[in-house]
Enzyme design. Structure first.
Site, short mmCIF file in Angstrom:
data_model
loop_
_atom_site.label_atom_id
_atom_site.label_comp_id
_atom_site.label_asym_id
_atom_site.label_seq_id
_atom_site.Cartn_x
_atom_site.Cartn_y
_atom_site.Cartn_z
N HIS A 21 -36.87 -51.02 35.30
CA HIS A 21 -35.65 -51.80 35.20
C HIS A 21 -34.53 -50.91 34.65
O HIS A 21 -34.72 -49.71 34.44
CB HIS A 21 -35.85 -53.06 34.35
CG HIS A 21 -36.40 -52.82 32.97
ND1 HIS A 21 -35.76 -52.02 32.03
CD2 HIS A 21 -37.52 -53.27 32.36
CE1 HIS A 21 -36.44 -52.02 30.91
NE2 HIS A 21 -37.53 -52.75 31.08
N HIS A 24 -35.09 -48.46 31.70
CA HIS A 24 -35.70 -47.16 32.01
C HIS A 24 -34.65 -46.22 32.60
O HIS A 24 -34.58 -45.04 32.25
CB HIS A 24 -36.85 -47.33 33.01
CG HIS A 24 -37.93 -48.27 32.55
ND1 HIS A 24 -38.10 -49.52 33.11
CD2 HIS A 24 -38.87 -48.15 31.58
CE1 HIS A 24 -39.13 -50.12 32.51
NE2 HIS A 24 -39.61 -49.32 31.58
N CYS A 130 -52.25 -54.20 19.84
CA CYS A 130 -51.35 -54.70 20.87
C CYS A 130 -51.56 -53.86 22.13
O CYS A 130 -51.29 -52.65 22.12
CB CYS A 130 -49.88 -54.63 20.44
SG CYS A 130 -48.72 -55.02 21.78
N CYS A 133 -48.18 -52.31 23.49
CA CYS A 133 -47.76 -51.09 22.79
C CYS A 133 -48.82 -50.00 22.86
O CYS A 133 -48.53 -48.84 22.58
CB CYS A 133 -47.47 -51.38 21.32
SG CYS A 133 -46.04 -52.44 21.01
N CYS A 156 -47.32 -59.63 18.68
CA CYS A 156 -46.55 -58.40 18.46
C CYS A 156 -45.06 -58.74 18.43
O CYS A 156 -44.56 -59.48 19.29
CB CYS A 156 -46.85 -57.41 19.57
SG CYS A 156 -45.78 -55.95 19.59
N HIS A 159 -43.47 -57.24 21.84
CA HIS A 159 -43.83 -57.82 23.13
C HIS A 159 -43.96 -59.34 23.10
O HIS A 159 -44.06 -59.98 24.16
CB HIS A 159 -45.14 -57.21 23.65
CG HIS A 159 -45.00 -55.80 24.10
ND1 HIS A 159 -45.24 -54.74 23.26
CD2 HIS A 159 -44.62 -55.29 25.29
CE1 HIS A 159 -45.02 -53.62 23.93
NE2 HIS A 159 -44.64 -53.92 25.15
N LYS A 306 -34.08 -57.73 24.05
CA LYS A 306 -34.43 -56.49 24.71
C LYS A 306 -34.88 -56.79 26.14
O LYS A 306 -35.63 -57.74 26.38
CB LYS A 306 -35.57 -55.79 23.95
CG LYS A 306 -35.98 -54.45 24.58
CD LYS A 306 -37.26 -53.92 23.98
CE LYS A 306 -37.69 -52.64 24.69
NZ LYS A 306 -39.02 -52.17 24.30
N LYS A 309 -39.62 -57.00 31.55
CA LYS A 309 -40.16 -57.61 32.77
C LYS A 309 -40.96 -58.87 32.45
O LYS A 309 -40.90 -59.87 33.16
CB LYS A 309 -41.03 -56.60 33.51
CG LYS A 309 -40.25 -55.51 34.23
CD LYS A 309 -39.56 -56.06 35.46
CE LYS A 309 -38.84 -54.97 36.21
NZ LYS A 309 -38.12 -55.49 37.39
#
Length: 528
Positions: A21, A24, A130, A133, A156, A159, A306, A309
């Site tokens: 996305h 990145h 996690c 991570c 987490c 996430h 943040k 996806k």
């Protein structure tokens, strides 16, 4: 002028559990701008990017899609991750995959050395893990929602997914032994971790005391085998971090390694701890130099969160580039966000900046100057006369902008560099409005003044083309062609960037050619 020093910069290597996305792409573009700047300045530059393909997360994703993990990785790299580089115009020098033989061999060699030197031992570990991570978490790194899908579960904080409690017999790296050396590093090299907010978090984390690091897994087999015990695979982060050295000859090509290493690491702030704590400790144990710098940039936020996806907030880079083009993508994210801090993306802001700054500001300036050279001097750059105070002000603006932009790049302050360069755009637009070359052209008595004004404007465009080339390579290449300077000055990417502010490089008499709109008008933008 360049001193010929090495500038080796890396992006993180990205998990192939999904397609990229714009978060990145943001990291890729930032690293690419820094690399292009240093490369054009004459530094011995190398840009590395790549993909992280081992670990439990990749194994589970592949299995869920009915594929073997290597087959899944091959598919994602070919269909999504390498095409991303073309989408946002990345000029990388290498692309490493953790499934490359060169990487796996070097990881095995590195791990064996640490084992032989007594830095690794067998033990047992139980903790909160996690998978997103690929990391064991401390309790303060977890939330426990009071409502919603995961009510009452430990999740987490990054996430927002439930963690797992793992208990394994693993091999451990004696990371705790390097606690004081790491603190000494942060003290002696205050800019080793940047920006300051990230540095403070890292120092505080290490001061609280380091535990040894579990560096193997035996509950699954997708990874690099531990050389002395093939019932274990190497922990994915221990494996992945080594890519920065394995890509430049560690254990295989000492001459190349000496030329490139150490590196500058550009990473998201959420993985700064791996790069600024675990990674230098690993290098210290192996007797290798630590990186020059770890820069943990901020997150791209969508709706205050943040980009992710899993939360359906990921935006594909092509959704932007298909409408605005890659240059606009690169310019917007490098200019609109203070590099190092979190930044919010909005279609409205992107569209407004495209129109005001790129189309009307820079693009219209270039078109007007080229058109006036063609109209008033038959396309030839005129000889300038004696400069006035206004002309000297433009010259000073160009010189200051070049120096200030280069200084900002050295600090990784890309947004400040672009702001410095944009002072030339603003100065030239104001200068043309003030000097009114269209009015000067009506009276032959003003011919020499008209020559000076349009030479000044054209020379300012020459400097802009050079200074903006690392950020907007396609538009500046078109401008360079229109200025007709390749035969006298050479290719745009060969221009000594740190010399861009030296006035008078544009030779009188060269002929310009018509310039198409650098940033065409966009009437409506689909944002859904």
């Amino acid at each position: 002028m360049s001193d010929g020093s090495s500038f080796y910069i890396t992006t993180p290597i990205f998990y192939v559990n999904d397609v990229p996305h714009i978060g990145h792409a943001y990291t890729e573009v930032a690293a690419d701008v820094l690399a292009r700047w240093h490369r054009q300045a004459g530094d011995d530059t190398w840009l590395l990017t790549g993909t992280d393909e081992h670990g439990q997360k990749i194994l589970r994703t592949a299995t869920a899609n009915g594929l073997e993990p290597r087959e899944w990785a091959d598919r994602l790299v070919a269909s999504a991750w390498k095409p991303l580089l073309n989408t946002v115009d990345i000029a990388n020098d290498d692309f490493i995959r953790t499934t490359d033989e060169r990487h796996e061999v070097a990881v095995t060699r590195f791990l064996q050395k640490l084992h032989d030197d007594g830095h690794i031992y067998a033990g047992e570990y139980e903790g909160y893990y996690c998978v997103g991570c690929e990391e064991y978490k401390q309790r303060d790194e977890l939330d426990q929602p009071l409502s919603g899908e995961y009510e009452g579960q430990l999740v987490c904080k990054i996430h927002s997914r439930p963690i797992e409690i793992l208990k394994e017999k693993n091999y451990f790296f004696r990371m705790s032994a390097f606690e004081q050396q790491l603190l000494d590093l942060y003290e002696s090299q205050p800019d080793f971790v940047q920006p300051e907010s990230v540095r403070n978090e890292i120092v505080q984390f290490v001061r609280q005391g380091l535990s040894d690091l579990s560096i193997s897994r035996s509950s699954f087999d997708w990874g690099i085998k531990v050389p002395w015990d093939e019932t274990h695979v190497v922990y994915v982060w221990f494996d992945a971090l080594l890519n920065y050295t394995t890509a430049v000859g560690y254990g295989d090509d000492p001459e190349l390694f000496a030329r490139r290493w150490p590196a500058y690491h550009l990473v998201g702030k959420d993985i700064a701890r791996f790069h600024a704590v675990i990674w230098p400790a690993m290098l210290m144990a192996a007797g290798l130099e630590v990186p020059h710098k770890v820069f943990g940039h901020g997150w791209l936020l969508v709706g205050g969160e943040k980009m992710s996806k899993s939360k359906l907030t990921g935006i594909a880079p092509s959704q932007i580039t298909d409408t605005f083009g890659s240059d606009a993508f690169r310019y917007y994210f490098m200019r609109a966000i203070s590099f190092g801090q979190d930044g919010s993306f909005s279609w409205e802001d992107l569209s407004a900046r495209y129109q005001a700054e790129l189309a009307n500001g820079f693009g219209n300036l270039a078109s007007r100057v080229i058109a006036m050279l063609q109209r008033y001097f038959d396309g030839a750059v005129p000889q300038a006369g004696e400069p006035t105070e206004s002309d000297v002000r433009v010259q000073k603006t160009v010189a200051d902008a070049a120096a200030n932009a280069d200084a900002a790049i050295e600090r990784f302050a890309i947004h400040e560099a672009l702001a410095a360069v944009w002072t030339i755009v603003d100065e030239l637009n104001g200068y043309i409005t003030e000097q009114e070359p269209w009015a000067l052209a009506k009276d032959e008595a003003n011919r020499e003044r008209l020559q000076t004004v349009l030479y000044t404007a054209a020379e300012g465009l020459r400097a802009l083309a050079v200074l903006l080339s690392p950020v907007t390579p396609q538009a500046t290449a078109k401008l360079w062609d229109a200025l007709g300077v390749e035969q006298t000055l050479g290719a745009l990417t060969a221009q000594p960037l740190r010399d861009a502010g030296r006035w008078g490089q544009l030779a009188a008499g060269i002929r310009v050619s018509p310039l198409e709109a650098l940033f065409p008008r966009i009437d409506q933008v689909a944002v859904a």
